[in-house]
Each structure stands twice: as structure tokens, then as C-alpha cells.
Design a protein around this motif. Structure first.
Motif, PDB file in Angstrom:
ATOM      1  N   ASP A 188      37.138  14.235   6.892  1.00 24.03           N
ATOM      2  CA  ASP A 188      38.403  14.883   7.274  1.00 24.03           C
ATOM      3  C   ASP A 188      38.575  14.805   8.791  1.00 24.03           C
ATOM      4  O   ASP A 188      38.361  15.790   9.511  1.00 24.03           O
ATOM      5  N   ILE A 189      38.983  13.643   9.263  1.00 25.65           N
ATOM      6  CA  ILE A 189      39.136  13.442  10.708  1.00 25.65           C
ATOM      7  C   ILE A 189      40.288  14.270  11.257  1.00 25.65           C
ATOM      8  O   ILE A 189      40.170  14.908  12.310  1.00 25.65           O
ATOM      9  N   LEU A 190      41.398  14.294  10.536  1.00 24.33           N
ATOM     10  CA  LEU A 190      42.552  15.069  10.993  1.00 24.33           C
ATOM     11  C   LEU A 190      42.218  16.563  11.041  1.00 24.33           C
ATOM     12  O   LEU A 190      42.645  17.274  11.958  1.00 24.33           O
ATOM     13  N   GLY A 191      41.460  17.021  10.055  1.00 23.19           N
ATOM     14  CA  GLY A 191      41.050  18.431  10.053  1.00 23.19           C
ATOM     15  C   GLY A 191      40.162  18.765  11.237  1.00 23.19           C
ATOM     16  O   GLY A 191      40.261  19.844  11.827  1.00 23.19           O
ATOM     17  N   ALA A 192      39.274  17.821  11.599  1.00 29.43           N
ATOM     18  CA  ALA A 192      38.387  18.037  12.741  1.00 29.43           C
ATOM     19  C   ALA A 192      39.184  18.123  14.040  1.00 29.43           C
ATOM     20  O   ALA A 192      38.930  18.988  14.891  1.00 29.43           O
ATOM     21  N   PHE A 193      40.160  17.223  14.186  1.00 33.56           N
ATOM     22  CA  PHE A 193      40.988  17.266  15.388  1.00 33.56           C
ATOM     23  C   PHE A 193      41.910  18.483  15.401  1.00 33.56           C
ATOM     24  O   PHE A 193      42.260  18.990  16.468  1.00 33.56           O
ATOM     25  N   TRP A 194      42.311  18.961  14.231  1.00 34.83           N
ATOM     26  CA  TRP A 194      43.099  20.184  14.163  1.00 34.83           C
ATOM     27  C   TRP A 194      42.271  21.373  14.666  1.00 34.83           C
ATOM     28  O   TRP A 194      42.780  22.248  15.373  1.00 34.83           O
ATOM     29  N   ALA A 248      35.324   4.486  18.924  1.00 32.27           N
ATOM     30  CA  ALA A 248      36.678   4.103  19.327  1.00 32.27           C
ATOM     31  C   ALA A 248      37.728   4.986  18.665  1.00 32.27           C
ATOM     32  O   ALA A 248      38.721   5.374  19.294  1.00 32.27           O
ATOM     33  N   ILE A 249      37.516   5.338  17.406  1.00 33.90           N
ATOM     34  CA  ILE A 249      38.470   6.192  16.684  1.00 33.90           C
ATOM     35  C   ILE A 249      38.567   7.565  17.341  1.00 33.90           C
ATOM     36  O   ILE A 249      39.673   8.078  17.579  1.00 33.90           O
ATOM     37  N   PHE A 250      37.424   8.151  17.656  1.00 35.20           N
ATOM     38  CA  PHE A 250      37.448   9.490  18.236  1.00 35.20           C
ATOM     39  C   PHE A 250      37.912   9.461  19.692  1.00 35.20           C
ATOM     40  O   PHE A 250      38.578  10.390  20.155  1.00 35.20           O
ATOM     41  N   ALA A 251      37.582   8.406  20.408  1.00 40.73           N
ATOM     42  CA  ALA A 251      38.100   8.273  21.772  1.00 40.73           C
ATOM     43  C   ALA A 251      39.619   8.167  21.752  1.00 40.73           C
ATOM     44  O   ALA A 251      40.317   8.801  22.566  1.00 40.73           O
ATOM     45  N   PHE A 252      40.142   7.393  20.809  1.00 45.87           N
ATOM     46  CA  PHE A 252      41.594   7.265  20.673  1.00 45.87           C
ATOM     47  C   PHE A 252      42.228   8.609  20.315  1.00 45.87           C
ATOM     48  O   PHE A 252      43.306   8.955  20.809  1.00 45.87           O
ATOM     49  N   GLY A 253      41.547   9.363  19.465  1.00 45.90           N
ATOM     50  CA  GLY A 253      42.058  10.686  19.097  1.00 45.90           C
ATOM     51  C   GLY A 253      42.187  11.611  20.299  1.00 45.90           C
ATOM     52  O   GLY A 253      43.200  12.303  20.450  1.00 45.90           O
ATOM     53  N   PHE A 254      41.176  11.613  21.158  1.00 50.89           N
ATOM     54  CA  PHE A 254      41.243  12.476  22.349  1.00 50.89           C
ATOM     55  C   PHE A 254      42.279  11.965  23.346  1.00 50.89           C
ATOM     56  O   PHE A 254      42.930  12.766  24.037  1.00 50.89           O
ATOM     57  N   ILE A 255      42.451  10.651  23.423  1.00 52.53           N
ATOM     58  CA  ILE A 255      43.497  10.117  24.292  1.00 52.53           C
ATOM     59  C   ILE A 255      44.873  10.577  23.805  1.00 52.53           C
ATOM     60  O   ILE A 255      45.746  10.932  24.600  1.00 52.53           O
ATOM     61  N   CYS A 256      45.054  10.590  22.484  1.00 55.68           N
ATOM     62  CA  CYS A 256      46.326  11.047  21.911  1.00 55.68           C
ATOM     63  C   CYS A 256      46.577  12.526  22.211  1.00 55.68           C
ATOM     64  O   CYS A 256      47.737  12.959  22.268  1.00 55.68           O
ATOM     65  N   LEU A 257      45.530  13.301  22.388  1.00 55.19           N
ATOM     66  CA  LEU A 257      45.691  14.718  22.714  1.00 55.19           C
ATOM     67  C   LEU A 257      45.943  14.935  24.202  1.00 55.19           C
ATOM     68  O   LEU A 257      46.798  15.749  24.587  1.00 55.19           O
ATOM     69  N   THR A 258      45.210  14.232  25.042  1.00 51.23           N
ATOM     70  CA  THR A 258      45.248  14.539  26.478  1.00 51.23           C
ATOM     71  C   THR A 258      46.314  13.772  27.251  1.00 51.23           C
ATOM     72  O   THR A 258      46.915  14.326  28.173  1.00 51.23           O
TER      73      THR A 258
END
Length: 221
Positions: free
Chosen positions: A9-15, A193-203
Motif C-alpha cells: 500500500d504505497i499510497l497509504g504509506a504516503f498518506w 526511485a519510486i519513493f524518491a519520486f513520491g517525496f519529490i511530488c510532495l515537496t
């Protein structure tokens, strides 16, 4: 290529990361503002407390603070912050630790903004009968906040990335899931790369938007 993502649950983790950031940011802004008021207070005791708190907390590693909230506050002193299950307890303790740490940096950013307010305005406020609290609330802080939107944006971005430390006490945010996926899957570079991209999308959007806001609300002197 991305079949290994099933079951995670990647979206749940980022939530969870977003929630940690949101609640910690609100708490840090409130506590940091109070600390900044103490730093410029005419009362020596309050000024001393603010100075000691900021100088001590911002020089302690965040990991130590987060682990202390779990081992020290919860397991030793029984502080659960009103939660009953371990997931909620760890989440609230993580918010408390992030707030306690980040507020020291919010305080210093605000204090730098307070120092940009012309002394003449403060003296004029006192001349018409405003006390310290009224002067701070009506004259100083509104201008200080407008002048430090940029620095506060940097603090917020740092806070978003610092939420990864909450994994140390088992909060199910992005970093904890990333560690679990790396242990279970042979896709180190792709997962990173997936998680780095996720944090870039947030910050990145946050930085761009608040940078635009900083230009719009900047105090022109």
C-alpha cells in the motif's frame, strides 16, 4: 516490471507521511510562535526558557527525540496521548517528537522576521498604550510572518523529509514501507526511485506554491 508492487500500500504509506507532516506542521507553527514570543519577551525567565529550549532541542538528533517519545514517554512513563492501540500511540508520539524538534527551527525563522520589523513601529505602538502582547499580536507578528514565508517553506520541506525518522518507532509511513519492500524484493534501485519520486511530488509543488506566496505577501520597505 511493476508486478512486485502488488500487495504493498504505497499510497497509504504516503498518506500517513502527509498526515504526519500536516499535524506536525500545525503543532510546530503554534509552539514555534510561542517560543519566538518568549525569545523577544521582556520577562527574563521566559526569554531564558525560549533560548535554552531552542539551543538544546535543535542540537539533538531527531532520531533521539523520536525514540525517546516511544521508550521514554510511552514505555517508561506510560504517556499514550489518549490513544489505545499501538498504531495510534506511535503516530501521536511521532507527531509530538516532530513538533518538539521542528518548532525550534520555526522559532528561529520567526525571530529573524521579528528583527526585520522597524523599531520605530514598536515604539509607536507603546506610545499609544499597547502592551507587549498587543504589540506583538497586532504589529510585529503579522509583518514577521509575511517576511519569513520563504524560510518557513524550507522548514516545512525539511519536516516532510524528516517524517521518515518516524519509521524508527514503527509508524507505517513511506520509509518503513520502503525498508520492508527492499528486504522482500530484489528491486533496490526501482524501489528507491519510486519513493524518491513520491517525496519529490510532495515537496516540489509545496516549494513552488509557497515561493509564489512569499513573493505576493512580502513586506515592501
Amino acid at each position: 516490471m511493476f508486478d512486485f508492487l502488488e500487495g504493498y500500500d504505497i499510497l497509504g504509506a504516503f498518506w500517513t507521511t502527509i498526515q504526519l507532516t500536516f499535524y506536525s506542521a500545525i503543532g510546530s507553527l503554534i509552539w514555534g510562535t510561542l517560543l519566538a514570543a518568549m525569545r523577544v519577551s521582556p520577562v527574563p525567565l521566559m526569554r531564558g526558557f525560549g533560548t535554552v529550549y531552542v539551543n538544546i532541542v535543535r542540537n539533538i538528533p531527531l532520531t533521539v527525540i523520536i525514540v525517546f517519545t516511544s521508550l521514554g514517554l510511552f514505555q517508561t512513563l506510560g504517556v499514550s496521548l489518549g490513544a489505545k492501540d499501538f498504531t495510534a500511540i506511535n503516530f501521536r508520539l511521532a507527531v509530538l517528537g516532530l513538533t518538539a524538534y521542528t518548532s525550534a527551527f520555526v522559532c528561529e525563522a520567526l525571530r529573524s522576521g521579528i528583527n526585520t520589523v522597524p523599531l520605530g513601529q514598536v515604539e509607536a505602538a507603546r506610545a499609544i498604550g499597547l502592551n507587549f502582547t498587543q504589540t506583538l499580536r497586532l504589529i510585529v507578528l503579522p509583518q514577521a510572518f509575511r517576511s519569513v514565508v520563504g524560510p518557513l517553506t524550507n522548514v516545512l520541506i525539511a519536516l516532510t523529509k524528516n517524517t521518515t525518522v518516524a519509521a524508527a518507532i514503527g509508524v507505517a509511513e513511506a520509509a518503513l514501507l520502503m525498508r520492508e519492500m527492499i528486504e522482500n524484493e530484489a528491486q533496490l534501485l526501482l524501489i528507491s526511485a519510486i519513493f524518491a519520486f513520491g517525496f519529490i511530488c510532495l515537496t516540489l509543488p509545496t516549494g513552488l506554491f509557497l515561493g509564489w506566496v512569499a513573493k505576493k505577501v512580502a513586506v515592501k520597505r
